[in-house]
Each structure stands twice: as C-alpha cells, then as structure tokens.
Design an enzyme around this catalytic site. Structure first.
Site, PDB file in Angstrom:
ATOM      1  N   ASN A   1       8.643 -49.482  32.380  1.00 43.28           N
ATOM      2  CA  ASN A   1       9.703 -48.494  32.185  1.00 43.28           C
ATOM      3  C   ASN A   1      11.056 -49.187  32.316  1.00 43.28           C
ATOM      4  O   ASN A   1      11.165 -50.231  32.970  1.00 43.28           O
ATOM      5  CB  ASN A   1       9.597 -47.398  33.251  1.00 43.28           C
ATOM      6  CG  ASN A   1      10.622 -46.293  33.036  1.00 43.28           C
ATOM      7  OD1 ASN A   1      10.890 -45.882  31.894  1.00 43.28           O
ATOM      8  ND2 ASN A   1      11.217 -45.807  34.112  1.00 43.28           N
TER       9      ASN A   1
ATOM     10  N   HIS B   1      14.961 -48.232  33.604  1.00 45.44           N
ATOM     11  CA  HIS B   1      15.698 -47.197  34.343  1.00 45.44           C
ATOM     12  C   HIS B   1      17.172 -47.593  34.414  1.00 45.44           C
ATOM     13  O   HIS B   1      17.485 -48.755  34.680  1.00 45.44           O
ATOM     14  CB  HIS B   1      15.104 -47.072  35.754  1.00 45.44           C
ATOM     15  CG  HIS B   1      15.785 -46.005  36.559  1.00 45.44           C
ATOM     16  ND1 HIS B   1      15.482 -44.669  36.399  1.00 45.44           N
ATOM     17  CD2 HIS B   1      16.767 -46.072  37.490  1.00 45.44           C
ATOM     18  CE1 HIS B   1      16.253 -43.963  37.214  1.00 45.44           C
ATOM     19  NE2 HIS B   1      17.036 -44.786  37.886  1.00 45.44           N
TER      20      HIS B   1
ATOM     21  N   MET C   1      10.343 -38.689  29.294  1.00 48.88           N
ATOM     22  CA  MET C   1      10.872 -37.867  30.388  1.00 48.88           C
ATOM     23  C   MET C   1       9.788 -37.170  31.203  1.00 48.88           C
ATOM     24  O   MET C   1      10.064 -36.197  31.896  1.00 48.88           O
ATOM     25  CB  MET C   1      11.858 -36.827  29.812  1.00 48.88           C
ATOM     26  CG  MET C   1      13.088 -37.456  29.173  1.00 48.88           C
ATOM     27  SD  MET C   1      13.959 -38.622  30.258  1.00 48.88           S
ATOM     28  CE  MET C   1      14.706 -37.484  31.413  1.00 48.88           C
ATOM     29  N   ARG C   2       8.571 -37.665  31.149  1.00 52.61           N
ATOM     30  CA  ARG C   2       7.507 -37.085  31.975  1.00 52.61           C
ATOM     31  C   ARG C   2       6.867 -38.162  32.834  1.00 52.61           C
ATOM     32  O   ARG C   2       6.755 -39.317  32.398  1.00 52.61           O
ATOM     33  CB  ARG C   2       6.454 -36.405  31.099  1.00 52.61           C
ATOM     34  CG  ARG C   2       7.012 -35.155  30.447  1.00 52.61           C
ATOM     35  CD  ARG C   2       6.060 -34.584  29.432  1.00 52.61           C
ATOM     36  NE  ARG C   2       6.749 -33.563  28.664  1.00 52.61           N
ATOM     37  CZ  ARG C   2       6.752 -32.262  28.956  1.00 52.61           C
ATOM     38  NH1 ARG C   2       6.067 -31.813  29.980  1.00 52.61           N
ATOM     39  NH2 ARG C   2       7.423 -31.403  28.205  1.00 52.61           N
TER      40      ARG C   2
ATOM     41  N   GLY D   1      15.792 -42.770  21.166  1.00 54.43           N
ATOM     42  CA  GLY D   1      14.998 -43.956  20.838  1.00 54.43           C
ATOM     43  C   GLY D   1      15.793 -45.227  20.585  1.00 54.43           C
ATOM     44  O   GLY D   1      15.328 -46.113  19.863  1.00 54.43           O
ATOM     45  N   SER D   2      16.966 -45.364  21.214  1.00 50.91           N
ATOM     46  CA  SER D   2      17.746 -46.590  20.944  1.00 50.91           C
ATOM     47  C   SER D   2      17.051 -47.833  21.525  1.00 50.91           C
ATOM     48  O   SER D   2      17.146 -48.916  20.946  1.00 50.91           O
ATOM     49  CB  SER D   2      19.176 -46.455  21.472  1.00 50.91           C
ATOM     50  OG  SER D   2      19.205 -46.427  22.876  1.00 50.91           O
ATOM     51  N   ASN D   3      16.353 -47.680  22.644  1.00 47.07           N
ATOM     52  CA  ASN D   3      15.602 -48.830  23.165  1.00 47.07           C
ATOM     53  C   ASN D   3      14.433 -49.185  22.246  1.00 47.07           C
ATOM     54  O   ASN D   3      14.157 -50.355  22.001  1.00 47.07           O
ATOM     55  CB  ASN D   3      15.084 -48.536  24.578  1.00 47.07           C
ATOM     56  CG  ASN D   3      16.157 -48.725  25.623  1.00 47.07           C
ATOM     57  OD1 ASN D   3      16.471 -49.845  26.017  1.00 47.07           O
ATOM     58  ND2 ASN D   3      16.752 -47.624  26.063  1.00 47.07           N
TER      59      ASN D   3
END
Ligand code: GRF
Length: 191
Positions: free
Chosen positions: A111, A113, A94-95, A14-16
């Site tokens: 998102n 990436h 991750m889904r 959860g760093s973002n």
C-alpha cells in the site's frame, strides 16, 4: 528475468496506477499488470486500465462501508488468482482487506499512504500533518497486514510543508512524490 504479475486495486482517480503503468510501458519496471480491480463502478482507475489495455474488473463491494463483504473478498481472491497475480498493489483502495486476501497473499500486498508512517495513519493524512503544525511530511510504501496503515515499512519519501500550504496544495505535492516512489519500490521488489 520473468515479469512479475501485478494486480492493482483502487477506488479513485488512479494517478498512482497510471504512474506504474507508464513505467511498465517505458520498459523500466519489469512487471506486467494482469488486472485492475475497483469497488467503485465509475472510478477513474478503471478508465486508465482500459486506456493501457489492461483487463479491468468492477467488484461489487457488498453492504459494508470500510471493508468488502466476505463473499466479495473471496471473489477478489479468485479474480487475482485467475489472473496469475503475484503482487497485489493497493493504489487508493478505500477498503480494509481482511483474512481472505491477507491469507491468500501473505507479505505480497503493498500500500502507499500519504504520510510518514507511523505518523498520521487513517484518512486525510496530509490534513492531519498540516493541523499538527509539522514542517515535513511525506509518503510511505508498506506491506499490508491486519492493522490499518501499520504493516512493515518498505520505503518513505519526505515532502516539505510550506507556510502557505493548503490541504490541497500539500496533498498534490505528496502525490507527486508518491508517483515517483511507488513504481520505484515495485521495480526493486520485482527484481
Ligand atoms: C493516494 O494519495 C494514496 O496515498 C492513497 O490514496 C491516494 C490514491 O490516489 N492511499 P490515486 O487514485 O492514485 O490518484
């Protein structure tokens, strides 16, 4: 200006998410984190939500490995709607999201990436860039659609690959860029 309601989804440390919550707390991101949802019961991202006083939910994902079961995804949509979420922020989730979520939040799911898309979609994109012998990689914020890491690109930031880089050192440098880019893009969209 009314603060936009965010729903943040993640499976990991959860760093973002932390970077986004810090920017909100500092008053330079006009948004309100309404809920943090994770498919991993002991994910760091849920702990971060608690630390920031944001409501947090563990969502049992069902029996698939790479997506939520339909029931679970419908439950996710209910949670987000009940929390008055306007913008869904994937931060290490991750889904792959499918129709229930995509149709409930069209063009409102983001998102981040760890590569310069369309180069290196999929898992461990930093390793892919290193193995390919690139000298520059980076990170991309994009809208989420039915393709994996293929939605419309909103913003990118380049990160150099250094000769002595290991997968770990490169990933860390990309993540530093992510934590600057993601809150900045969300702030712009919320404006
Ligand atoms: C980030 O590196 C992002 O690029 C990818 O998942 C990672 C999540 O890291 N989608 P964190 O949980 O925000 O630290």
């Amino acid at each position: 200006m009314a603060a936009k309601g965010l729903g943040i989804l993640g499976s990991g440390r959860g760093s973002n998410c932390r970077a986004i919550l810090e920017r909100i707390r500092a008053g330079d991101l006009c948004a309100e984190a309404r809920v943090v949802v994770s498919d991993v019961v002991d994910a760091g991202i849920l702990e971060i939500a608690r630390e920031f006083g944001v409501s947090q939910v563990y969502l049992p994902p069902g029996n698939f490995r790479t997506r939520l079961s339909t029931e679970s995804e419908l439950a996710l949509v209910r949670i987000l709607r009940d929390s008055a979420v306007e913008l869904v922020v994937l931060a290490g989730f991750m889904r792959v999201l499918k129709r229930p979520a995509l149709e409930a939040f069209p063009h409102r799911i983001l998102n981040i990436h760890p590569s310069l898309l369309p180069r290196f979609p999929g898992l461990e994109a930093w390793k892919q860039a290193l193995v390919a012998g690139e000298t520059v990689t980076g990170c991309t914020v994009h809208y989420v659609d039915a393709g994996v890491d293929r939605g419309e690109i909103i913003a990118q930031r380049e990160v150099p690959i250094l000769p002595q880089d290991t997968p770990e050192s490169l990933h860390e440098r990309i993540q530093i860029a992510e934590r600057q880019l993601y809150p900045a893009v969300i702030a712009e969209l919320c404006d």
